[in-house]
Design a protein around this motif. Structure first.
Motif, PDB file in Angstrom:
ATOM      1  N   ARG A 206      42.641  37.284  48.936  1.00 11.98           N
ATOM      2  CA  ARG A 206      43.168  37.471  47.789  1.00 11.98           C
ATOM      3  C   ARG A 206      43.681  36.331  46.486  1.00 11.98           C
ATOM      4  NH1 ARG A 206      46.915  43.109  47.188  1.00 11.98           N
ATOM      5  NH2 ARG A 206      45.118  44.273  48.246  1.00 11.98           N
ATOM      6  N   LEU A 207      42.786  35.422  47.634  1.00 11.87           N
ATOM      7  CA  LEU A 207      42.845  33.898  47.116  1.00 11.87           C
ATOM      8  C   LEU A 207      41.798  33.469  45.644  1.00 11.87           C
ATOM      9  CD1 LEU A 207      43.485  31.555  49.579  1.00 11.87           C
ATOM     10  CD2 LEU A 207      45.285  32.942  48.029  1.00 11.87           C
ATOM     11  N   VAL A 208      40.548  34.316  45.829  1.00 12.81           N
ATOM     12  CA  VAL A 208      39.646  34.013  45.145  1.00 12.81           C
ATOM     13  C   VAL A 208      38.880  35.519  44.759  1.00 12.81           C
ATOM     14  CG1 VAL A 208      37.206  33.329  44.876  1.00 12.81           C
ATOM     15  CG2 VAL A 208      39.166  31.570  45.677  1.00 12.81           C
ATOM     16  N   ALA A 209      38.551  35.766  43.688  1.00 10.99           N
ATOM     17  CA  ALA A 209      37.994  36.918  43.036  1.00 10.99           C
ATOM     18  C   ALA A 209      36.842  36.839  42.287  1.00 10.99           C
ATOM     19  CB  ALA A 209      38.428  37.977  42.162  1.00 10.99           C
ATOM     20  N   VAL A 210      35.786  37.209  42.363  1.00 10.92           N
ATOM     21  CA  VAL A 210      34.084  36.956  41.858  1.00 10.92           C
ATOM     22  C   VAL A 210      34.193  38.564  40.404  1.00 10.92           C
ATOM     23  CG1 VAL A 210      32.062  37.573  41.751  1.00 10.92           C
ATOM     24  CG2 VAL A 210      32.738  36.385  43.556  1.00 10.92           C
ATOM     25  N   GLU A 211      33.704  37.814  39.321  1.00 12.92           N
ATOM     26  CA  GLU A 211      33.916  39.053  38.185  1.00 12.92           C
ATOM     27  C   GLU A 211      32.889  40.055  37.870  1.00 12.92           C
ATOM     28  OE1 GLU A 211      34.983  36.972  34.538  1.00 12.92           O
ATOM     29  OE2 GLU A 211      37.735  37.745  35.219  1.00 12.92           O
ATOM     30  N   ASP A 212      32.299  40.657  37.014  1.00 16.60           N
ATOM     31  CA  ASP A 212      31.012  41.060  36.731  1.00 16.60           C
ATOM     32  C   ASP A 212      29.855  40.194  37.320  1.00 16.60           C
ATOM     33  OD1 ASP A 212      32.776  43.063  37.525  1.00 16.60           O
ATOM     34  OD2 ASP A 212      32.377  44.029  35.315  1.00 16.60           O
ATOM     35  N   ASP A 213      30.300  39.605  35.500  1.00 17.41           N
ATOM     36  CA  ASP A 213      29.012  37.971  36.345  1.00 17.41           C
ATOM     37  C   ASP A 213      29.234  36.489  36.509  1.00 17.41           C
ATOM     38  OD1 ASP A 213      31.014  36.734  35.105  1.00 17.41           O
ATOM     39  OD2 ASP A 213      31.242  36.051  32.941  1.00 17.41           O
ATOM     40  N   ARG A 214      29.673  37.026  37.890  1.00 16.28           N
ATOM     41  CA  ARG A 214      29.478  35.994  39.231  1.00 16.28           C
ATOM     42  C   ARG A 214      30.334  34.704  38.733  1.00 16.28           C
ATOM     43  NH1 ARG A 214      23.705  35.675  39.883  1.00 16.28           N
ATOM     44  NH2 ARG A 214      23.798  33.880  38.562  1.00 16.28           N
ATOM     45  N   ARG A 215      31.273  34.734  38.064  1.00 14.37           N
ATOM     46  CA  ARG A 215      32.388  34.040  37.825  1.00 14.37           C
ATOM     47  C   ARG A 215      33.564  34.136  38.167  1.00 14.37           C
ATOM     48  NH1 ARG A 215      30.829  31.019  33.065  1.00 14.37           N
ATOM     49  NH2 ARG A 215      29.962  32.650  31.352  1.00 14.37           N
ATOM     50  N   LEU A 216      33.604  32.819  39.270  1.00 11.65           N
ATOM     51  CA  LEU A 216      34.936  33.152  40.431  1.00 11.65           C
ATOM     52  C   LEU A 216      36.304  32.777  39.510  1.00 11.65           C
ATOM     53  CD1 LEU A 216      32.986  30.496  43.252  1.00 11.65           C
ATOM     54  CD2 LEU A 216      33.277  32.682  42.769  1.00 11.65           C
ATOM     55  N   VAL A 217      37.065  33.478  39.942  1.00 15.06           N
ATOM     56  CA  VAL A 217      38.306  32.901  39.857  1.00 15.06           C
ATOM     57  C   VAL A 217      39.638  33.052  40.987  1.00 15.06           C
ATOM     58  CG1 VAL A 217      40.497  34.345  38.373  1.00 15.06           C
ATOM     59  CG2 VAL A 217      38.286  34.894  38.210  1.00 15.06           C
ATOM     60  N   ILE A 218      40.432  32.039  40.882  1.00 21.98           N
ATOM     61  CA  ILE A 218      40.750  31.631  41.681  1.00 21.98           C
ATOM     62  C   ILE A 218      42.319  32.024  41.326  1.00 21.98           C
ATOM     63  CG2 ILE A 218      42.140  29.804  42.501  1.00 21.98           C
ATOM     64  CD1 ILE A 218      39.479  27.905  41.517  1.00 21.98           C
ATOM     65  N   GLN A 219      42.882  33.264  42.628  1.00 20.35           N
ATOM     66  CA  GLN A 219      43.433  33.593  41.526  1.00 20.35           C
ATOM     67  C   GLN A 219      45.474  33.194  42.292  1.00 20.35           C
ATOM     68  OE1 GLN A 219      42.175  37.069  44.376  1.00 20.35           O
ATOM     69  NE2 GLN A 219      42.359  38.714  42.989  1.00 20.35           N
ATOM     70  N   ASN A 220      44.873  32.752  42.956  1.00 18.07           N
ATOM     71  CA  ASN A 220      46.210  31.692  43.674  1.00 18.07           C
ATOM     72  C   ASN A 220      46.188  30.175  43.619  1.00 18.07           C
ATOM     73  OD1 ASN A 220      48.899  30.695  45.035  1.00 18.07           O
ATOM     74  ND2 ASN A 220      49.267  32.364  45.767  1.00 18.07           N
ATOM     75  N   GLU A 221      46.302  29.338  43.391  1.00 15.07           N
ATOM     76  CA  GLU A 221      45.735  27.419  43.071  1.00 15.07           C
ATOM     77  C   GLU A 221      46.458  27.040  44.072  1.00 15.07           C
ATOM     78  OE1 GLU A 221      44.031  24.127  40.254  1.00 15.07           O
ATOM     79  OE2 GLU A 221      45.114  25.882  38.994  1.00 15.07           O
TER      80      GLU A 221
END
Length: 229
Positions: A206-221
């Motif tokens: 749960r440090l990185v997630a991938v959105e529907d458009d394939r953009r990466l989200v860093i959840q806990n920098e």
């Protein structure tokens, strides 16, 4: 283009200290062009002679080795500039540029730009400062990547991309640029398979997630940074 060239150029750090009259002269020698995602903007070895400013979208600067391997040197977005070396020496392109997304650029040719520099006090100094800042930042990024193992290089690459191209959202920091696993691998200097494996590990943690458009989200920098400190 949604904005006028003078507005686009005025927002570029390279030209931020120019007065309105100088910006108007600069916009007068700039021409716009659109590129679709994946389109080459120029190849390594192509004739130089122009500076390019990104008005919208994202661009990657890369080199290809003799055996066909690609290394991404930089990822740039709206407000960034590239191709600046040939504006001074007119030499062939030292790297290639490719559209990472549909993008719009302003192209400023060498001869009118050099003429404008001679007639615009302070422009040469501003350019030298901007180039020195970019070189220092690039050296720092490369140094941080150089001494990591493959997993560390991927994590460091994600942190660098977050600093340069991240936007705060409820879930954490979203990368504004959309990268394939291969593009991220080329940036970090690892294989695509390694990127896929490490991203899966970071997703499970749960440090990185991938959105529907394939953009990466860093959840806990902060937690991600601790992995490479």
């Amino acid at each position: 283009m949604r904005q006028q060239p003078v507005e686009i150029l005025g927002a570029v750090p390279l030209f931020s200290r120019l007065d309105q009259a100088s910006l108007a002269k600069l916009s007068g020698i700039a021409r716009g062009r659109r590129y679709e995602r994946g389109s080459p903007i120029f190849f390594e070895g192509d004739p130089g002679g122009s500076l390019l400013v990104i008005a919208a979208g994202a661009v990657k600067i890369h080199k290809v080795s003799e055996d066909g391997r690609e290394k991404t040197l930089a990822i740039l977005e709206a407000g960034d500039f590239f191709g600046e070396m040939s504006i001074f020496d007119g030499a062939p392109r030292s790297a290639a540029a490719q559209a990472l997304s549909d993008c719009e650029v302003l192209i400023i040719d060498r001869d009118p730009f050099l003429a404008l520099m001679k007639s615009t006090p302070g422009l040469a100094t501003d350019i030298a400062l901007a180039l020195a800042e970019r070189l220092r930042r690039t050296n720092e990024d490369l140094e941080r990547l150089a001494f990591r193992d493959a997993r560390g290089r991927i994590i460091e690459a994600l942190l660098q991309l977050a600093r340069a191209h991240g936007e705060r959202v409820a879930q954490g920091v979203r990368l504004k640029v959309r990268l394939t696993h291969q593009e991220l691998a080329n940036y970090a200097g690892v294989t695509r398979e390694t990127v896929t494996r490490v991203l899966a590990e970071l997703h499970d943690s749960r440090l990185v997630a991938v959105e529907d458009d394939r953009r990466l989200v860093i959840q806990n920098e902060d937690a991600l940074r601790e992995l490479v400190t």
